[in-house]
Scaffold this motif. Structure first.
Motif, PDB file in Angstrom:
ATOM      1  N   ILE A   6     -27.641  15.433 -64.174  1.00  0.00           N
ATOM      2  CA  ILE A   6     -28.420  15.737 -63.696  1.00  0.00           C
ATOM      3  C   ILE A   6     -29.704  15.970 -64.441  1.00  0.00           C
ATOM      4  O   ILE A   6     -30.868  15.781 -63.818  1.00  0.00           O
ATOM      5  CB  ILE A   6     -28.431  17.839 -62.821  1.00  0.00           C
ATOM      6  N   HIS A   7     -29.499  16.337 -65.505  1.00  0.00           N
ATOM      7  CA  HIS A   7     -30.964  16.070 -66.580  1.00  0.00           C
ATOM      8  C   HIS A   7     -31.504  14.805 -66.974  1.00  0.00           C
ATOM      9  O   HIS A   7     -32.605  14.421 -66.569  1.00  0.00           O
ATOM     10  CB  HIS A   7     -31.060  16.585 -67.884  1.00  0.00           C
ATOM     11  N   ALA A   8     -30.219  13.905 -67.212  1.00  0.00           N
ATOM     12  CA  ALA A   8     -30.851  12.555 -66.821  1.00  0.00           C
ATOM     13  C   ALA A   8     -31.507  11.788 -65.638  1.00  0.00           C
ATOM     14  O   ALA A   8     -32.756  11.249 -65.805  1.00  0.00           O
ATOM     15  CB  ALA A   8     -29.894  11.667 -67.025  1.00  0.00           C
ATOM     16  N   GLU A   9     -30.999  12.007 -64.687  1.00  0.00           N
ATOM     17  CA  GLU A   9     -31.604  11.311 -63.494  1.00  0.00           C
ATOM     18  C   GLU A   9     -33.000  11.989 -63.239  1.00  0.00           C
ATOM     19  O   GLU A   9     -33.732  11.221 -62.369  1.00  0.00           O
ATOM     20  CB  GLU A   9     -30.294  12.158 -61.964  1.00  0.00           C
ATOM     21  N   PHE A  10     -33.247  13.514 -63.038  1.00  0.00           N
ATOM     22  CA  PHE A  10     -34.019  14.161 -62.456  1.00  0.00           C
ATOM     23  C   PHE A  10     -35.356  14.279 -63.488  1.00  0.00           C
ATOM     24  O   PHE A  10     -36.859  14.407 -63.718  1.00  0.00           O
ATOM     25  CB  PHE A  10     -34.267  15.184 -61.774  1.00  0.00           C
ATOM     26  N   ALA A  11     -35.305  13.971 -65.250  1.00  0.00           N
ATOM     27  CA  ALA A  11     -35.847  14.285 -66.107  1.00  0.00           C
ATOM     28  C   ALA A  11     -35.934  14.109 -66.803  1.00  0.00           C
ATOM     29  O   ALA A  11     -37.288  14.196 -67.907  1.00  0.00           O
ATOM     30  CB  ALA A  11     -35.695  15.915 -66.842  1.00  0.00           C
TER      31      ALA A  11
END
Length: 72
Positions: free
Chosen positions: A34-39
Motif C-alpha cells: 500500500i505504501h508503494a502503490e499510493f505513496a
C-alpha cells in the motif's frame, strides 16, 4: 504500526516503520504494498528481531520543490 518522520538526504527521502510482533508476514507485505502503490515508497531495508518486531526502511526519490508558481 509506528511511523517516524521522514529523513531526507540529497537524492532520497527515507521513512522508518516499525511493525509489531503480532503482524503476519502477509499482513506486513500488504501494508508495504500500500505504501508503494499510493505513496511511491520502495523497500530499502527490513530487519526482523528475535521478539518478532520488524523495522522497515522505505525510500523514494525526492521530488523537485515547487518553485513559487502563481497562476494568472
Amino acid at each position: 504500526m509506528k511511523q517516524q518522520e521522514a529523513v531526507v538526504d540529497e537524492d532520497w527521502e527515507y521513512r522508518r516503520l516499525q511493525l509489531p510482533p503480532g503482524v503476519s508476514r502477509r499482513a506486513a507485505a500488504t501494508q508495504l504494498s500500500i505504501h508503494a502503490e499510493f505513496a511511491g515508497w520502495e523497500l530499502s531495508t527490513v530487519r526482523l528481531y528475535s521478539d518478532g518486531t520488524r523495522r522497515v526502511w522505505l525510500r523514494r526519490k525526492r521530488r523537485p520543490a515547487d518553485v513559487g508558481y502563481l497562476a494568472s
